[in-house]
Motif scaffolding. Structure first.
Motif, PDB file in Angstrom:
ATOM      1  N   GLY A  99      -8.860 156.242  74.715  1.00 37.17           N
ATOM      2  CA  GLY A  99      -7.831 156.121  73.686  1.00 37.17           C
ATOM      3  C   GLY A  99      -7.090 154.806  73.682  1.00 37.17           C
ATOM      4  O   GLY A  99      -6.147 154.619  72.920  1.00 37.17           O
ATOM      5  N   SER A 103     -13.216 151.434  71.162  1.00 36.17           N
ATOM      6  CA  SER A 103     -14.081 151.614  69.999  1.00 36.17           C
ATOM      7  C   SER A 103     -13.537 150.838  68.801  1.00 36.17           C
ATOM      8  O   SER A 103     -14.297 150.269  68.021  1.00 36.17           O
ATOM      9  CB  SER A 103     -14.172 153.097  69.636  1.00 36.17           C
ATOM     10  N   THR A 104     -12.213 150.812  68.682  1.00 38.25           N
ATOM     11  CA  THR A 104     -11.585 150.078  67.583  1.00 38.25           C
ATOM     12  C   THR A 104     -11.900 148.594  67.680  1.00 38.25           C
ATOM     13  O   THR A 104     -12.335 147.962  66.712  1.00 38.25           O
ATOM     14  CB  THR A 104     -10.059 150.299  67.626  1.00 38.25           C
TER      15      THR A 104
HETATM   16  P1  TYD Z   1     -10.094 154.190  70.180  1.00 35.81           P
HETATM   17  O1  TYD Z   1     -10.663 152.893  69.752  1.00 35.81           O
HETATM   18  O2  TYD Z   1     -10.759 155.415  69.659  1.00 35.81           O
HETATM   19  O3  TYD Z   1     -10.022 154.278  71.776  1.00 35.81           O
HETATM   20  P2  TYD Z   1     -11.177 154.358  72.852  1.00 35.81           P
HETATM   21  O4  TYD Z   1     -12.459 154.062  72.180  1.00 35.81           O
HETATM   22  O5  TYD Z   1     -10.778 153.322  73.872  1.00 35.81           O
HETATM   23  O6  TYD Z   1     -11.141 155.725  73.443  1.00 35.81           O
HETATM   24  O7  TYD Z   1      -8.560 154.134  69.798  1.00 35.81           O
HETATM   25  C1  TYD Z   1      -7.881 155.268  69.692  1.00 35.81           C
HETATM   26  C2  TYD Z   1      -6.421 155.082  69.436  1.00 35.81           C
HETATM   27  O8  TYD Z   1      -6.072 153.987  68.658  1.00 35.81           O
HETATM   28  C3  TYD Z   1      -5.958 156.305  68.726  1.00 35.81           C
HETATM   29  O9  TYD Z   1      -4.967 156.920  69.513  1.00 35.81           O
HETATM   30  C4  TYD Z   1      -5.449 155.854  67.429  1.00 35.81           C
HETATM   31  C5  TYD Z   1      -5.226 154.399  67.600  1.00 35.81           C
HETATM   32  N1  TYD Z   1      -5.529 153.627  66.394  1.00 35.81           N
HETATM   33  C6  TYD Z   1      -4.514 152.994  65.712  1.00 35.81           C
HETATM   34  O10 TYD Z   1      -3.345 153.063  66.091  1.00 35.81           O
HETATM   35  N2  TYD Z   1      -4.820 152.240  64.593  1.00 35.81           N
HETATM   36  C7  TYD Z   1      -6.085 152.121  64.125  1.00 35.81           C
HETATM   37  O11 TYD Z   1      -6.306 151.433  63.109  1.00 35.81           O
HETATM   38  C8  TYD Z   1      -7.135 152.794  64.838  1.00 35.81           C
HETATM   39  C9  TYD Z   1      -8.547 152.701  64.365  1.00 35.81           C
HETATM   40  C10 TYD Z   1      -6.825 153.529  65.961  1.00 35.81           C
END
Ligand code: TYD
Ligand code: MG
Length: 467
Positions: A99, A103-104
């Motif tokens: 989180g 991925s973002t």
């Molecule tokens: P993510 O990329 O799914 O994390 P990981 O791949 O490291 O597990 O990011 C998830 C978090 O980011 C989620 O809590 C929501 C937040 N987020 C935003 O605040 N703004 C955005 O534009 C996006 C895509 C995610």
């Protein structure tokens, strides 16, 4: 004697034991040891019949060498952390808490690269295609030509990647979801993760595609963490940050093609991650310069200067054992500074609770922060605010001496740029810029700093004198 087939592998650190135990001797974690069969895997484990070796060419160290061919994302903070972009034929591991935004970040990088006519394949093992599409829409990446697959089987992924034109960059999100038919253990175990990663690295080396592997940092030992594959990849980056704060730091911990200890700074917004070109401004954003107990530290992150505020609160206590609480710094180092203040400067803190916080949720790892911490502590105890336009840096030794630190000129330049006109720093710094007009105050010992602060105005609560 027949050799035992299985091994007991710690899922946290990868240490191999020959019998099960509750606690791993290697890393000290509990309940992380799992029985696995290490013989499986693509090219992994010793072969059934050892083949006869074939001599390989030996080379001189001198001779032709090419610069690693790079793919620039044009996301400056990401390129910086990577040492100038993704390297073709290499594998990069991006680790971080679930989180945090891995991925973002990678979806944004994929979109940016795709706009520059690179062929990008994004393999998501965690989210369905629809979910990834939704995120892409949010990030304005939906109109790009990033190719998407939702798959976790290693053999199927390799078959997909080998079909058609070679991709320039492949993103595997995440390594913990990869599983191969060849290995018997469950997905997420060390054997599965290593086998999957090995296969992906081999694909990268063979085809010249850049491979990005996402790994979740795991607190529990039930699934293997990214540490167990760190040695196999060419670069390791960790994406860090505090849930309570918006900014995220991409920190390089290993890089075969560039410098380590570089950072990229981002801010999480509702439209994805935004680059932060000047992190000091972010960390100093909500500063109240008039309050006692705050000192600005001029730090370095790799080649990049970062200014952060160190906040201290020293309050009288009625407890027998006073409290010491630290956020963003090393608590052992705080104890050391307190001991030096007490032993060499006559500042008694035995009857005081001490709280220390680094603003913005940032983490300082440099010993150069010692002087800023000491300044904040003394300022809070004396009830005197430090000059608002002053930065502090220097390492404190147990003898109470203030030692010079590296990159003085860089630190001062950044401070100057952000309007800090003066600095308290170690005497004898080698690269101290000359034309500073006496704005740099060199201190030889911590006691000099204490005297400076205590003597700055009429102290409300004077520092005890017996130094
Ligand atoms: P993510 O990329 O799914 O994390 P990981 O791949 O490291 O597990 O990011 C998830 C978090 O980011 C989620 O809590 C929501 C937040 N987020 C935003 O605040 N703004 C955005 O534009 C996006 C895509 C995610
Ligand atoms: Mg993710």
């Amino acid at each position: 004697m027949a050799k035992s087939k299985t091994q007991f592998i710690c899922q946290n650190c990868g240490a191999v034991h020959n019998r099960w135990a509750g606690k791993c001797e290697g890393c000290g974690e509990w309940n992380t040891i799992v029985e696995e069969d290490p013989m499986g895997g693509i090219g992994g484990g010793p072969g059934k019949t050892p083949k006869k070796g074939r001599p390989v060419a030996l080379y001189n160290l001198s001779g032709e060498s090419e610069q690693a061919p790079r793919i620039h994302t044009h996301i400056a903070e990401l390129d910086r952390a990577l040492g100038g972009g993704f390297v073709r034929g290499s594998a990069v591991l991006i680790g971080g808490d679930p989180g945090i935004g891995k991925s973002t970040l990678l979806m944004q990088a994929a979109a940016a690269l795709s706009r520059n006519k690179h062929r990008i394949v994004y393999v998501s093992g965690e989210e369905a295609v629809a979910q990834v599409r939704l995120r892409a829409q949010r990030l304005d990446a939906a109109e790009t030509e990033v190719l998407l697959a939702a798959e976790t089987n290693v053999e199927d992924i390799l078959a997909t990647l080998s079909e058609g034109k070679r991709p320039d960059l492949v993103i595997i999100d995440s390594i913990q979801t990869l599983w191969s038919d060849i290995v018997e253990s469950a997905p997420g175990t060390v054997a599965q993760v290593r086998t999957g990663v090995q296969a992906m690295i081999r694909f990268a080396k063979q085809t010249g595609a850049a491979m990005v592997l996402v790994g979740h940092v795991t607190k529990e030992g039930q699934i293997a963490g990214p540490r167990v594959v760190e040695h196999m990849v060419d670069a390791v980056l960790y994406f860090e940050g505090d849930r309570g704060h918006h900014y995220r730091i991409l920190r390089t911990v290993k890089n075969r093609f560039g410098p380590t200890d570089e950072i990229g700074v981002f801010e999480m917004s509702d439209k994805g991650l935004r680059e932060v070109a000047n992190p000091s401004e972010l960390f100093l954003g909500e500063r109240n310069a008039k309050a006692p107990g705050a000192a600005v530290f001029a730090g370095m992150e790799g080649t990049r200067p970062v200014l952060v505020e160190v906040q201290a609160l020293v309050a009288a206590t009625s407890l027998g054992t006073p409290r010491r609480a630290v956020i963003g710094w090393d608590s052992a180092r705080l104890s050391m500074i307190l001991a030096v203040l007490e032993a060499h400067c006559g500042v008694r803190l035995g009857q005081h609770d001490v709280y220390l916080n680094v603003a913005g949720g940032y983490r300082i790892s440099e010993p150069a922060a010692d002087l800023a911490v000491a300044a904040a502590l003394v300022s809070s105890l004396a009830g005197l605010a430090l000059p608002a336009d002053c930065v502090y840096f220097g390492e404190i030794s147990l003898s109470g001496a203030v030692r010079a630190v590296s990159q003085t000129a860089h630190r001062l330049k950044e401070a100057d740029k952000l309007g800090f006109a003066s600095a308290v720093l170690p005497s004898g710094s080698s690269d101290l810029p000359k034309a500073s007009g006496g704005r740099w105050h060199e201190v030889e010992a911590l006691a000099d700093l204490v005297a400076r602060i205590a003597g700055s105005k009429n102290a409300l609560k004077p520092v005890e004198e017996d130094a």
